[in-house]
Design a protein around this motif. Structure first.
Motif: not given
Length: 143
Positions: A103-120
């Motif tokens: 579960k992530g709550k990150i200021d200034g990021i959208d869901k797609a970018k969060f998922e991309e970084i999480a996959a990496d």
């Protein structure tokens, strides 16, 4: 430069009747009980798979935190649960899966970018790289 950490285990008695204790070099765990009953019968104590789950969740979460910071994000919260599966296969037991749920709550990021970084982060965290099993990742994003 290698970073080396240590843990230790003792086991008194053999098989199902044995009882063990596990400790970490840092003292975070000290003589925590483990044995057949904590692994297969829900008795109080720990077991190797629980310890792997905690290691994987903490490693992945730290890796994701660093990947997010490298991508320019500076504020947020991450929480990861890991479920490690132990299955009987070919006459023995095998860790077959580690399922991460972050579960992530990150200021200034959208869901797609969060998922991309999480996959990496999932592919490259040291514990993911160590495990020889299926690793899944599910994310919940709060924008």
């Amino acid at each position: 430069m290698a970073i080396t950490n240590n843990g230790s285990a003792t086991y008194e008695g053999l098989g199902k009747d044995g009882k063990g204790h596990v400790s970490t070099g840092s003292g975070a765990l000290s003589a925590q009980p483990y044995g057949f009953n904590t692994r297969f019968e829900d008795a109080p104590g720990t077991n190797p798979e629980e310890l792997i789950a905690a290691a994987h969740a903490s490693c992945f979460t730290m890796a994701l935190s660093f990947k997010l910071a490298e991508a320019g994000y500076s504020d947020g919260n991450l929480t990861t649960d890991a479920k490690v599966s132990l299955e009987k296969q070919d006459g023995g037991f095998t860790v077959t899966k580690s399922a991460l749920h972050c579960k992530g709550k990150i200021d200034g990021i959208d869901k797609a970018k969060f998922e991309e970084i999480a996959a990496d982060a999932k592919e490259n965290c040291p514990i993911s790289r160590l495990l020889d099993c299926e690793i899944t990742l599910e994310t919940t994003f709060e924008g």
